[in-house]
Design an enzyme around this catalytic site. Structure first.
Site, mmCIF file in Angstrom:
data_model
loop_
_atom_site.group_PDB
_atom_site.id
_atom_site.type_symbol
_atom_site.label_atom_id
_atom_site.label_comp_id
_atom_site.label_asym_id
_atom_site.label_seq_id
_atom_site.Cartn_x
_atom_site.Cartn_y
_atom_site.Cartn_z
ATOM 1 N N GLY A 7 0.812 -1.229 0.000
ATOM 2 C CA GLY A 7 0.000 0.000 0.000
ATOM 3 C C GLY A 7 0.831 1.258 0.000
ATOM 4 O O GLY A 7 0.645 2.152 0.829
ATOM 5 N N SER A 9 1.284 3.546 -2.566
ATOM 6 C CA SER A 9 1.033 4.565 -3.596
ATOM 7 C C SER A 9 0.794 5.943 -2.989
ATOM 8 O O SER A 9 0.915 6.952 -3.677
ATOM 9 C CB SER A 9 -0.156 4.161 -4.471
ATOM 10 O OG SER A 9 -1.327 4.103 -3.695
ATOM 11 N N ARG A 10 0.455 5.995 -1.721
ATOM 12 C CA ARG A 10 0.193 7.290 -1.067
ATOM 13 C C ARG A 10 0.146 7.088 0.446
ATOM 14 O O ARG A 10 0.329 5.981 0.937
ATOM 15 C CB ARG A 10 -1.149 7.875 -1.554
ATOM 16 C CG ARG A 10 -2.322 6.956 -1.326
ATOM 17 C CD ARG A 10 -3.648 7.588 -1.779
ATOM 18 N NE ARG A 10 -4.750 6.715 -1.430
ATOM 19 C CZ ARG A 10 -5.218 5.745 -2.202
ATOM 20 N NH1 ARG A 10 -4.683 5.542 -3.378
ATOM 21 N NH2 ARG A 10 -6.217 4.986 -1.786
ATOM 22 N N ASN A 66 0.724 -2.770 5.334
ATOM 23 C CA ASN A 66 0.123 -1.441 5.519
ATOM 24 C C ASN A 66 -1.212 -1.270 4.792
ATOM 25 O O ASN A 66 -2.003 -0.403 5.156
ATOM 26 C CB ASN A 66 1.127 -0.386 5.034
ATOM 27 C CG ASN A 66 0.502 0.994 4.919
ATOM 28 O OD1 ASN A 66 0.267 1.659 5.931
ATOM 29 N ND2 ASN A 66 0.194 1.409 3.701
ATOM 30 N N SER A 119 -4.772 -0.084 14.030
ATOM 31 C CA SER A 119 -5.352 1.241 14.307
ATOM 32 C C SER A 119 -5.856 1.277 15.741
ATOM 33 O O SER A 119 -6.272 0.240 16.283
ATOM 34 C CB SER A 119 -6.529 1.504 13.359
ATOM 35 O OG SER A 119 -7.254 2.637 13.779
ATOM 36 N N TYR A 132 -14.437 -1.931 10.219
ATOM 37 C CA TYR A 132 -13.025 -1.549 10.255
ATOM 38 C C TYR A 132 -12.414 -1.965 11.592
ATOM 39 O O TYR A 132 -11.325 -2.554 11.636
ATOM 40 C CB TYR A 132 -12.923 -0.029 10.050
ATOM 41 C CG TYR A 132 -11.527 0.534 10.026
ATOM 42 C CD1 TYR A 132 -10.717 0.407 8.895
ATOM 43 C CD2 TYR A 132 -11.010 1.228 11.123
ATOM 44 C CE1 TYR A 132 -9.433 0.941 8.872
ATOM 45 C CE2 TYR A 132 -9.731 1.769 11.104
ATOM 46 C CZ TYR A 132 -8.948 1.624 9.979
ATOM 47 O OH TYR A 132 -7.678 2.151 9.957
ATOM 48 N N ALA A 133 -13.126 -1.706 12.698
ATOM 49 C CA ALA A 133 -12.634 -2.079 14.028
ATOM 50 C C ALA A 133 -12.431 -3.582 14.117
ATOM 51 O O ALA A 133 -11.422 -4.063 14.659
ATOM 52 C CB ALA A 133 -13.620 -1.607 15.099
HETATM 53 N N1 LIG Z 1 -5.075 7.660 8.216
HETATM 54 C C1 LIG Z 1 -5.314 7.358 9.469
HETATM 55 O O1 LIG Z 1 -5.751 8.199 10.262
HETATM 56 C C2 LIG Z 1 -5.020 5.961 9.980
HETATM 57 C C3 LIG Z 1 -5.066 5.732 11.367
HETATM 58 C C4 LIG Z 1 -4.777 4.471 11.864
HETATM 59 C C5 LIG Z 1 -4.423 3.452 11.009
HETATM 60 N N2 LIG Z 1 -4.371 3.686 9.659
HETATM 61 C C6 LIG Z 1 -3.990 2.569 8.806
HETATM 62 O O2 LIG Z 1 -2.833 2.919 8.087
HETATM 63 C C7 LIG Z 1 -2.787 2.201 6.848
HETATM 64 C C8 LIG Z 1 -2.545 3.180 5.698
HETATM 65 O O3 LIG Z 1 -3.641 4.089 5.674
HETATM 66 P P1 LIG Z 1 -3.592 5.485 4.920
HETATM 67 O O4 LIG Z 1 -4.194 6.464 5.828
HETATM 68 O O5 LIG Z 1 -2.250 5.735 4.366
HETATM 69 O O6 LIG Z 1 -4.661 5.172 3.756
HETATM 70 P P2 LIG Z 1 -4.730 5.693 2.230
HETATM 71 O O7 LIG Z 1 -4.151 7.049 2.132
HETATM 72 O O8 LIG Z 1 -6.141 5.455 1.836
HETATM 73 O O9 LIG Z 1 -3.758 4.659 1.456
HETATM 74 C C9 LIG Z 1 -4.097 3.303 1.373
HETATM 75 C C10 LIG Z 1 -3.028 2.556 0.595
HETATM 76 O O10 LIG Z 1 -3.451 1.183 0.508
HETATM 77 C C11 LIG Z 1 -3.554 0.802 -0.866
HETATM 78 N N3 LIG Z 1 -4.721 -0.044 -1.075
HETATM 79 C C12 LIG Z 1 -5.997 0.182 -0.684
HETATM 80 N N4 LIG Z 1 -6.795 -0.823 -1.084
HETATM 81 C C13 LIG Z 1 -5.979 -1.693 -1.762
HETATM 82 C C14 LIG Z 1 -6.223 -2.932 -2.435
HETATM 83 N N5 LIG Z 1 -7.458 -3.472 -2.527
HETATM 84 N N6 LIG Z 1 -5.173 -3.565 -2.991
HETATM 85 C C15 LIG Z 1 -3.921 -3.042 -2.941
HETATM 86 N N7 LIG Z 1 -3.642 -1.868 -2.320
HETATM 87 C C16 LIG Z 1 -4.671 -1.207 -1.751
HETATM 88 C C17 LIG Z 1 -3.714 2.100 -1.632
HETATM 89 O O11 LIG Z 1 -3.152 1.949 -2.942
HETATM 90 P P3 LIG Z 1 -3.992 1.882 -4.309
HETATM 91 O O12 LIG Z 1 -5.344 2.482 -4.036
HETATM 92 O O13 LIG Z 1 -3.135 2.673 -5.243
HETATM 93 O O14 LIG Z 1 -4.037 0.426 -4.636
HETATM 94 C C18 LIG Z 1 -2.856 3.069 -0.803
HETATM 95 O O15 LIG Z 1 -1.508 2.992 -1.194
HETATM 96 C C19 LIG Z 1 -4.105 1.432 6.741
HETATM 97 O O16 LIG Z 1 -3.926 0.094 7.158
HETATM 98 C C20 LIG Z 1 -5.003 2.161 7.751
HETATM 99 O O17 LIG Z 1 -6.027 1.344 8.240
HETATM 100 C C21 LIG Z 1 -4.662 4.909 9.118
#
Ligand SMILES: NC(=O)c1ccc[n+]([C@@H]2O[C@H](COP(=O)([O-])OP(=O)(O)OC[C@H]3O[C@@H](n4cnc5c(N)ncnc54)[C@H](OP(=O)(O)O)[C@@H]3O)[C@@H](O)[C@H]2O)c1
Length: 224
Positions: A7, A9-10, A66, A119, A132-133
């Site tokens: 994951g 890409s961003r 991730n 998370s 999600y939880a």
């Molecule tokens: N942001 C928060 O506040 C927060 C807090 C706690 C935990 N987290 C956790 O941190 C991690 C990263 O979250 P983030 O905030 O960076 O999210 P994000 O900005 O939405 O990025 C999600 C990443 O996962 C990839 N992804 C999503 N669905 C996918 C699929 N079906 N197959 C392959 N790749 C997939 C996306 O790439 P593509 O769409 O390009 O495939 C992207 O690179 C997650 O596990 C999330 O639950 C986030």
């Protein structure tokens, strides 16, 4: 050290891969393509575990799980398809990728470090985030069980539980909701993706050689 981050890409995954690439050989993956300082494999889709076959998993010393997606909405009205999708992407496919990693490492008689991005939602109740939880709580439980199962083979398995970070995933939060989170956080601010990346840098290193089975919270104190 050679590290696979999913994951990338961003958001958090991109920050983790960029940070680790300063000291390690890092490969990232996701569905799409990007330009980055690390090698990125596109076409890896957690809706389709067959796409994992293109990943040379046995080569990696560490795996950072991730990939994650979030859906919000009241559970009673959430579509069955959405519940299944969150569990599939966040938990089932993550476990399947981890299983392949472990099998390939065992086949070459090498251990590895596994880090699951969970998370704080997995340890505290938040309305609107039931599926999600469940996915993140499941990941934390798997972390503990896998640490017990694989410890004797030299693997370490840990989860990181971040608080809210400014990424696409949290973009649906209103300014008021963000302010409320900040007010309730002892350190008075959101967590940054770089802070989480630095913890991963430590966890994959030998400095963390006796840390396994842990769920490590990085949330500025929000959940204390
Ligand atoms: N942001 C928060 O506040 C927060 C807090 C706690 C935990 N987290 C956790 O941190 C991690 C990263 O979250 P983030 O905030 O960076 O999210 P994000 O900005 O939405 O990025 C999600 C990443 O996962 C990839 N992804 C999503 N669905 C996918 C699929 N079906 N197959 C392959 N790749 C997939 C996306 O790439 P593509 O769409 O390009 O495939 C992207 O690179 C997650 O596990 C999330 O639950 C986030």
């Amino acid at each position: 050290m050679k590290i696979l981050v999913t994951g990338t890409s961003r958001g958090l995954g991109f920050a983790i891969a960029e940070y680790l690439a300063r000291a390690h050989d890092v490969v990232g993956c996701s569905r799409g393509t990007i330009n980055a300082s690390f090698k990125h494999i596109s076409g890896v889709d957690f809706h389709n575990p067959a796409t994992f076959e293109q990943l040379p998993l046995g080569e990696f010393d560490a795996l950072v799980n991730n990939v994650g997606m979030a859906t919000d909405g009241l559970f009673a009205t959430q579509a069955e398809e959405m519940i299944r999708e969150v569990i599939e992407v966040n938990l089932t496919s993550t476990l399947l990728l981890t299983k392949s990693f472990v099998r390939q490492r065992l086949a070459v008689r090498k251990a590895g470090s596994i880090i699951n991005i969970s998370s704080i939602i997995g340890i505290r109740g938040y309305a609107g985030l039931v599926s999600y939880a469940a996915s993140k709580g499941g990941l934390d439980a798997a972390t503990r069980a896998l640490a017990r199962e694989l410890g004797p083979r030299g693997f370490r398995v840990n989860s990181i539980l971040p608080g809210y970070m400014k990424t696409d995933m949290a973009a649906s939060l209103s300014a008021e909701q963000v302010q409320q989170i900040v007010r309730r956080t002892p350190l008075g601010r959101l967590v940054t993706v770089e802070e989480v990346a630095k913890l991963i840098g430590f966890l994959v290193s030998d400095d963390a050689s006796s840390i396994t089975g842990q769920n490590l919270v990085v949330d500025g104190g929000l959940t204390v």
